[in-house]
Design a protein around this motif. Structure first.
Motif, PDB file in Angstrom:
ATOM      1  N   LYS A   1      -7.701   5.331  -2.372  1.00  0.00           N
ATOM      2  CA  LYS A   1      -7.230   5.846  -1.050  1.00  0.00           C
ATOM      3  C   LYS A   1      -5.770   6.523  -1.542  1.00  0.00           C
ATOM      4  O   LYS A   1      -5.285   6.084  -2.386  1.00  0.00           O
ATOM      5  N   PRO A   2      -5.502   7.680  -0.962  1.00  0.00           N
ATOM      6  CA  PRO A   2      -4.110   8.309  -1.365  1.00  0.00           C
ATOM      7  C   PRO A   2      -3.240   7.518  -0.610  1.00  0.00           C
ATOM      8  O   PRO A   2      -3.071   6.860   0.291  1.00  0.00           O
ATOM      9  N   PHE A   3      -2.095   7.582  -1.568  1.00  0.00           N
ATOM     10  CA  PHE A   3      -0.897   6.825  -1.283  1.00  0.00           C
ATOM     11  C   PHE A   3       0.077   7.479   0.145  1.00  0.00           C
ATOM     12  O   PHE A   3       0.192   8.623  -0.194  1.00  0.00           O
ATOM     13  N   ASP A   4       0.096   6.862   1.221  1.00  0.00           N
ATOM     14  CA  ASP A   4       0.853   7.566   2.312  1.00  0.00           C
ATOM     15  C   ASP A   4       1.958   6.910   2.577  1.00  0.00           C
ATOM     16  O   ASP A   4       1.996   5.837   3.189  1.00  0.00           O
ATOM     17  N   ARG A   5       2.956   7.449   2.046  1.00  0.00           N
ATOM     18  CA  ARG A   5       4.407   6.927   2.188  1.00  0.00           C
ATOM     19  C   ARG A   5       4.938   6.861   3.762  1.00  0.00           C
ATOM     20  O   ARG A   5       5.509   5.797   4.117  1.00  0.00           O
ATOM     21  N   LYS A   6       4.597   7.678   4.462  1.00  0.00           N
ATOM     22  CA  LYS A   6       4.865   7.692   5.823  1.00  0.00           C
ATOM     23  C   LYS A   6       4.372   6.546   6.515  1.00  0.00           C
ATOM     24  O   LYS A   6       4.900   5.717   7.232  1.00  0.00           O
ATOM     25  N   ALA A   7       3.047   6.205   6.404  1.00  0.00           N
ATOM     26  CA  ALA A   7       2.264   5.120   7.065  1.00  0.00           C
ATOM     27  C   ALA A   7       3.043   4.015   6.520  1.00  0.00           C
ATOM     28  O   ALA A   7       2.980   2.962   7.451  1.00  0.00           O
ATOM     29  N   LYS A   8       2.876   3.873   5.312  1.00  0.00           N
ATOM     30  CA  LYS A   8       3.799   2.717   4.924  1.00  0.00           C
ATOM     31  C   LYS A   8       5.109   2.471   5.389  1.00  0.00           C
ATOM     32  O   LYS A   8       5.539   1.053   5.798  1.00  0.00           O
ATOM     33  N   ARG A   9       5.902   3.402   5.890  1.00  0.00           N
ATOM     34  CA  ARG A   9       7.308   3.118   6.314  1.00  0.00           C
ATOM     35  C   ARG A   9       7.085   2.727   7.676  1.00  0.00           C
ATOM     36  O   ARG A   9       7.808   1.928   8.302  1.00  0.00           O
TER      37      ARG A   9
END
Length: 123
Positions: free
Chosen positions: A3-11
């Motif tokens: 899965k691609p790393f999604d910085r915004k979703a994690k924040r």
């Protein structure tokens, strides 16, 4: 497949976890901060009445002029913290709950908090 790393979703996930625990009241409103690549924003919110009481950002003309156009660095973030603190004190707000918006308490987020403390806000 990875899965691609999604910085915004994690924040956003961290922000929701924080919001479950803290809420702004009339006596201690929430100081919510957000930083983008170019700008910093801060607002003091009374969650009981769903109202923004005070706000400040680097997109405002007088703040942008005071910063000479450099709105993305730590100095700009500290200036926003001081400005939000000054505006809050003028409205009679002295105590707030800090909402870092899912960001790490580091860099520009820390500078906004320190600037607000310098202005006299208590966390």
């Amino acid at each position: 497949m990875l899965k691609p790393f999604d910085r915004k979703a994690k924040r956003l996930k961290r922000h929701l976890a924080i919001r479950r625990r803290i809420s702004g009241t009339a006596t201690a409103p929430r100081l919510a901060v957000f930083v983008s690549g170019k700008h910093a924003y801060a607002q003091i919110i009374d969650d009981e009445h769903s109202r923004t009481l005070v706000s400040a950002s680097t997109t405002e003309r007088e703040i942008k002029e005071a910063l000479k156009g450099k709105t993305w660095n730590k100095a700009a973030a500290r200036h926003i913290g001081k400005e939000i603190g000054k505006r809050a004190i003028e409205m009679g707000i002295t105590k707030v709950v800090f909402d870092r918006g899912g960001f790490l308490y580091h860099g520009r987020i820390k500078e906004i908090a320190d600037g607000a403390r310098e202005s006299g806000l208590k966390f």
